[in-house]
Design a protein around this motif. Sequence first.
Motif, short mmCIF file in Angstrom:
data_model
loop_
_atom_site.label_atom_id
_atom_site.label_comp_id
_atom_site.label_asym_id
_atom_site.label_seq_id
_atom_site.Cartn_x
_atom_site.Cartn_y
_atom_site.Cartn_z
N ARG A 76 17.87 -19.81 -11.11
CA ARG A 76 17.33 -18.76 -11.98
C ARG A 76 15.82 -18.62 -11.84
N GLY A 77 15.13 -19.72 -11.70
CA GLY A 77 13.69 -19.67 -11.58
C GLY A 77 13.21 -18.98 -10.32
N ASP A 78 14.10 -18.86 -9.32
CA ASP A 78 13.72 -18.21 -8.06
C ASP A 78 13.40 -16.73 -8.25
N PHE A 79 13.88 -16.13 -9.34
CA PHE A 79 13.78 -14.68 -9.52
C PHE A 79 12.60 -14.26 -10.40
N ILE A 80 11.85 -15.21 -10.94
CA ILE A 80 10.78 -14.88 -11.88
C ILE A 80 9.73 -13.99 -11.23
N GLU A 81 9.31 -14.33 -10.02
CA GLU A 81 8.27 -13.54 -9.35
C GLU A 81 8.70 -12.10 -9.13
N MET A 82 9.96 -11.90 -8.69
CA MET A 82 10.43 -10.54 -8.44
C MET A 82 10.67 -9.78 -9.75
N CYS A 83 11.01 -10.50 -10.80
CA CYS A 83 11.14 -9.85 -12.11
C CYS A 83 9.79 -9.30 -12.55
N ASP A 84 8.73 -10.06 -12.33
CA ASP A 84 7.38 -9.58 -12.65
C ASP A 84 6.99 -8.40 -11.76
N ILE A 87 24.88 -18.66 -8.01
CA ILE A 87 23.91 -17.57 -8.06
C ILE A 87 23.46 -17.24 -6.64
N LEU A 88 23.44 -15.94 -6.33
CA LEU A 88 23.01 -15.46 -5.02
C LEU A 88 21.85 -14.48 -5.19
N ALA A 89 21.13 -14.24 -4.10
CA ALA A 89 20.03 -13.29 -4.12
C ALA A 89 20.28 -12.18 -3.11
N GLY A 90 20.03 -10.93 -3.52
CA GLY A 90 20.21 -9.79 -2.65
C GLY A 90 18.91 -9.04 -2.43
N GLN A 91 18.92 -8.19 -1.41
CA GLN A 91 17.80 -7.29 -1.12
C GLN A 91 18.35 -5.87 -1.07
N VAL A 92 17.87 -5.01 -1.96
CA VAL A 92 18.41 -3.66 -2.12
C VAL A 92 17.79 -2.73 -1.08
N ARG A 93 18.62 -1.90 -0.49
CA ARG A 93 18.16 -0.93 0.50
C ARG A 93 17.72 0.36 -0.19
N ASP A 94 16.51 0.83 0.13
CA ASP A 94 16.00 2.08 -0.40
C ASP A 94 16.71 3.23 0.31
N PRO A 121 12.81 -10.46 -0.63
CA PRO A 121 13.76 -11.51 -1.03
C PRO A 121 13.76 -11.69 -2.55
N PHE A 122 14.91 -12.02 -3.10
CA PHE A 122 15.12 -12.19 -4.54
C PHE A 122 14.93 -10.88 -5.30
#
Length: 281
Positions: A186-194, A89-96, A105-106
């Motif tokens: 997987r737990g790393d993404f909970i904050e950004m999901c919220d 699992i990797l984490a990305g940062q999307v460009r606006d 992050p995440f």
Amino acid sequence: MDVQKYFLRIGYEGPALPTPTLDALQRVHRCHLRTVPFENLTIHSGGRVRLELPHLYDKIVHHRRGGFCFENNGLFSWLLSEMGFDVTILAGQVRDAVTGWYGPPFDHFISMVTLEGHRWLCDVAFGGSGFELPMSLETEEPQKQGHRVYRIRRAGEMHFLEWQDEERETGLWTELYKFTLDTRHRGDFIEMCDYHQSSPSSIFFCKSLCSMLKPTGRLTYMGHKLITTQFPSDEAGTVTKASRELTDEEIPDILKEEFGIILESQLVPKDETMTPPLNIF
């Protein structure tokens, strides 16, 4: 997970226990993209997105829904693991595209598959800019997929997914998102999901949307619009788009007929302008 039910959901046809090969990886990636919508309708119909894997499986496989990256890529990475692939699992940062700023992050959930020493980027949840087949992480050379051309450029530990001007007017490369190959959980993404369910700086909070890849283009619902994108049939062609306005009464039928989605609660259509974030990443 019942892998066979997942295969049935996405229309994947192959051996009951497929060998983890590049062909199987490519086919299951494409099947998911063409059958599971990229959507955030839970947020706009009175619910909250949850990331527990059994819940995602029930939502996407049993209830034939879709989701945004944390859901679609979250479940898809589990499927790949069940198929015997070596998944990271990797984490990305999307460009606006408007501000040029990157998300926190995440911001984006993606996966890497290592197969016979070759690394592949998998992403079945990047909306209209996404790639149909896994991208090689072993080269910075352009990778052509249909009418589109992508590349993964490296700068130190950072990788940048880019695509070339789709309208064929400039040939310029545009950054889509950036990521490292650091292992995430997987737990790393909970904050950004919220965050994406509540922030006025998130497209998912500001706009109700549902989009799905078709063999010849893409169909997208957003707010009160239905947007049809037609891909060119040859090298000389260009991408065309058509849009039509929808009434509140038409939207449930469109979601059912075009995307196979039946919501349990009433949708509140939304298409508001996003607020630029206070932090620049």
